[in-house]
Design a protein around this motif. Structure first.
Motif, PDB file in Angstrom:
ATOM      1  N   UNK A   1      -7.327  14.510  -4.146  1.00 16.10           N
ATOM      2  CA  UNK A   1      -6.813  13.962  -2.956  1.00 16.10           C
ATOM      3  C   UNK A   1      -5.447  13.818  -2.960  1.00 16.10           C
ATOM      4  N   UNK A   2      -4.927  13.658  -1.707  1.00 12.61           N
ATOM      5  CA  UNK A   2      -3.557  13.279  -1.673  1.00 12.61           C
ATOM      6  C   UNK A   2      -3.068  11.683  -2.004  1.00 12.61           C
ATOM      7  N   UNK A   3      -1.974  11.439  -2.453  1.00 11.85           N
ATOM      8  CA  UNK A   3      -1.737  10.229  -2.706  1.00 11.85           C
ATOM      9  C   UNK A   3      -0.716   9.605  -2.041  1.00 11.85           C
ATOM     10  N   UNK A   4      -0.817   8.329  -1.790  1.00 14.88           N
ATOM     11  CA  UNK A   4       0.175   7.626  -0.778  1.00 14.88           C
ATOM     12  C   UNK A   4       0.630   6.253  -1.638  1.00 14.88           C
ATOM     13  N   UNK A   5       1.716   5.742  -1.792  1.00 12.09           N
ATOM     14  CA  UNK A   5       2.161   4.536  -2.538  1.00 12.09           C
ATOM     15  C   UNK A   5       3.096   3.633  -1.290  1.00 12.09           C
ATOM     16  N   UNK A   6       2.855   2.466  -1.607  1.00 10.79           N
ATOM     17  CA  UNK A   6       3.978   1.653  -0.967  1.00 10.79           C
ATOM     18  C   UNK A   6       4.187  -0.035  -1.540  1.00 10.79           C
ATOM     19  N   UNK A   7       5.257  -0.523  -1.331  1.00 16.54           N
ATOM     20  CA  UNK A   7       5.431  -1.813  -1.977  1.00 16.54           C
ATOM     21  C   UNK A   7       4.653  -2.699  -1.008  1.00 16.54           C
ATOM     22  N   UNK A   8       5.356  -4.076  -1.123  1.00 16.86           N
ATOM     23  CA  UNK A   8       5.166  -5.076  -0.417  1.00 16.86           C
ATOM     24  C   UNK A   8       5.657  -4.876   1.124  1.00 16.86           C
ATOM     25  N   UNK A   9       4.491  -4.810   2.028  1.00 19.98           N
ATOM     26  CA  UNK A   9       4.878  -4.363   3.382  1.00 19.98           C
ATOM     27  C   UNK A   9       3.732  -4.627   4.228  1.00 19.98           C
ATOM     28  N   UNK A  10       4.179  -4.381   5.644  1.00 21.02           N
ATOM     29  CA  UNK A  10       3.061  -4.580   6.491  1.00 21.02           C
ATOM     30  C   UNK A  10       3.129  -3.274   7.492  1.00 21.02           C
ATOM     31  N   UNK A  11       1.978  -2.620   8.080  1.00 19.70           N
ATOM     32  CA  UNK A  11       1.775  -1.492   8.648  1.00 19.70           C
ATOM     33  C   UNK A  11       0.876  -1.640   9.775  1.00 19.70           C
ATOM     34  N   UNK A  12       1.056  -1.090  10.939  1.00 16.76           N
ATOM     35  CA  UNK A  12       0.069  -1.121  11.931  1.00 16.76           C
ATOM     36  C   UNK A  12      -0.430   0.446  11.930  1.00 16.76           C
ATOM     37  N   UNK A  13      -1.561   0.550  12.114  1.00 18.05           N
ATOM     38  CA  UNK A  13      -2.230   2.036  11.871  1.00 18.05           C
ATOM     39  C   UNK A  13      -3.318   2.283  12.650  1.00 18.05           C
ATOM     40  N   UNK A  14      -3.592   3.465  13.260  1.00 13.26           N
ATOM     41  CA  UNK A  14      -4.748   3.867  13.826  1.00 13.26           C
ATOM     42  C   UNK A  14      -5.320   5.208  13.255  1.00 13.26           C
ATOM     43  N   UNK A  15      -6.689   5.211  13.037  1.00 12.25           N
ATOM     44  CA  UNK A  15      -6.966   6.338  12.510  1.00 12.25           C
ATOM     45  C   UNK A  15      -7.565   7.438  13.561  1.00 12.25           C
ATOM     46  N   UNK A  16      -7.020   8.755  13.617  1.00 17.55           N
ATOM     47  CA  UNK A  16      -7.286   9.717  14.310  1.00 17.55           C
ATOM     48  C   UNK A  16      -8.578  10.285  13.943  1.00 17.55           C
ATOM     49  N   UNK A  17      -8.893  10.105  12.694  1.00 15.87           N
ATOM     50  CA  UNK A  17     -10.120  11.040  12.004  1.00 15.87           C
ATOM     51  C   UNK A  17     -10.513  10.043  10.857  1.00 15.87           C
ATOM     52  N   UNK A  18     -12.065  10.370  10.464  1.00 13.11           N
ATOM     53  CA  UNK A  18     -12.426   9.623   9.436  1.00 13.11           C
ATOM     54  C   UNK A  18     -11.559   9.517   8.197  1.00 13.11           C
ATOM     55  N   UNK A  19     -11.184   8.659   7.578  1.00  9.06           N
ATOM     56  CA  UNK A  19     -10.524   8.957   6.347  1.00  9.06           C
ATOM     57  C   UNK A  19     -11.109   8.208   5.039  1.00  9.06           C
ATOM     58  N   UNK A  20     -11.276   8.640   3.941  1.00  6.73           N
ATOM     59  CA  UNK A  20     -11.917   7.965   2.785  1.00  6.73           C
ATOM     60  C   UNK A  20     -10.747   7.818   1.691  1.00  6.73           C
ATOM     61  N   UNK A  21     -10.782   6.439   1.166  1.00  4.83           N
ATOM     62  CA  UNK A  21      -9.705   6.020   0.564  1.00  4.83           C
ATOM     63  C   UNK A  21     -10.126   5.378  -0.840  1.00  4.83           C
ATOM     64  N   UNK A  22      -9.695   5.886  -1.909  1.00  3.31           N
ATOM     65  CA  UNK A  22      -9.843   5.491  -3.152  1.00  3.31           C
ATOM     66  C   UNK A  22      -8.597   4.559  -3.593  1.00  3.31           C
ATOM     67  N   UNK A  23      -8.783   3.181  -3.863  1.00  5.00           N
ATOM     68  CA  UNK A  23      -7.370   2.412  -4.125  1.00  5.00           C
ATOM     69  C   UNK A  23      -7.349   2.318  -5.672  1.00  5.00           C
ATOM     70  N   UNK A  24      -5.918   2.948  -5.948  1.00  3.54           N
ATOM     71  CA  UNK A  24      -6.047   3.155  -7.445  1.00  3.54           C
ATOM     72  C   UNK A  24      -5.179   1.943  -7.941  1.00  3.54           C
ATOM     73  N   UNK A  25      -4.365   0.938  -7.084  1.00  4.30           N
ATOM     74  CA  UNK A  25      -3.548  -0.004  -7.707  1.00  4.30           C
ATOM     75  C   UNK A  25      -3.387  -0.982  -6.528  1.00  4.30           C
ATOM     76  N   UNK A  26      -3.429  -2.341  -6.747  1.00  8.02           N
ATOM     77  CA  UNK A  26      -3.147  -3.254  -5.855  1.00  8.02           C
ATOM     78  C   UNK A  26      -4.218  -3.547  -4.885  1.00  8.02           C
ATOM     79  N   UNK A  27      -3.891  -4.244  -3.803  1.00  7.86           N
ATOM     80  CA  UNK A  27      -5.029  -4.561  -2.701  1.00  7.86           C
ATOM     81  C   UNK A  27      -4.192  -4.696  -1.258  1.00  7.86           C
ATOM     82  N   UNK A  28      -5.272  -4.484  -0.416  1.00 10.30           N
ATOM     83  CA  UNK A  28      -4.662  -4.358   1.018  1.00 10.30           C
ATOM     84  C   UNK A  28      -5.559  -5.224   1.763  1.00 10.30           C
ATOM     85  N   UNK A  29      -5.101  -6.057   2.696  1.00  7.96           N
ATOM     86  CA  UNK A  29      -5.625  -6.946   3.789  1.00  7.96           C
ATOM     87  C   UNK A  29      -5.711  -6.185   4.897  1.00  7.96           C
TER      88      UNK A  29
END
Length: 145
Positions: free
Chosen positions: A71-99
């Motif tokens: 799968x493709x990888x995505x990384x970020x640091x401390x941040x806030x992001x507004x997001x809307x999903x245009x398709x179903x997305x399956x995510x495996x969290x490798x590191x950290x946590x998301x609220x």
């Protein structure tokens, strides 16, 4: 006047009337129904409300079955992001946590490293990352599991 929930009313009397055994059993069942109504209405897990699927404690076999390593990888640091999903997305969290705070909600869900999360198409939320975060993701077609 007694407060009402649906067809059920709460007795506001300080001295409830005496009941026969059958009446007491019936009253107990009504209390249980009231309790279930309140629980199911207010305590439903957010994941269920927003149709988000979560798997925790995945085995290496399950990760291989899903092909997570490709799968493709995505990384970020401390941040806030507004997001809307245009398709179903399956995510495996490798590191950290998301609220995850769904649009229009004051409640949130929290996902951590090791969680597999499926976000549904058209879901909208604000994502909060308090530390380094890394995920592997895959977009899914309707009906893919």
């Amino acid at each position: 006047m007694s407060p009402t929930i649906g067809a059920l009313s709460f007795c506001s009397s300080l001295h409830p009337p005496a009941f026969t055994r059958n009446e007491a059993a019936a009253k107990s069942k009504v209390r249980q129904v009231k309790s279930n109504l309140i629980y199911s209405r207010w305590e439903k897990p957010m994941e269920e409300l927003y149709n988000i699927k979560v798997e925790r404690g995945l085995t290496a076999k399950r990760l291989d079955e899903l092909g997570v390593s490709r799968w493709s990888m995505w990384k970020t640091g401390k941040s806030q992001l507004s997001w809307d999903w245009q398709v179903d997305q399956l995510v495996y969290i490798v590191e950290g946590e998301v609220r995850v705070v769904p649009e229009g909600s004051e409640r949130y869900m929290q996902f951590v490293a090791g969680d597999l999360v499926r976000y549904p198409k058209w879901f909208e939320a604000d994502l909060y990352f308090n530390a380094p975060y890394q995920e592997l993701y895959s977009f899914r077609a309707y009906g893919d599991d």
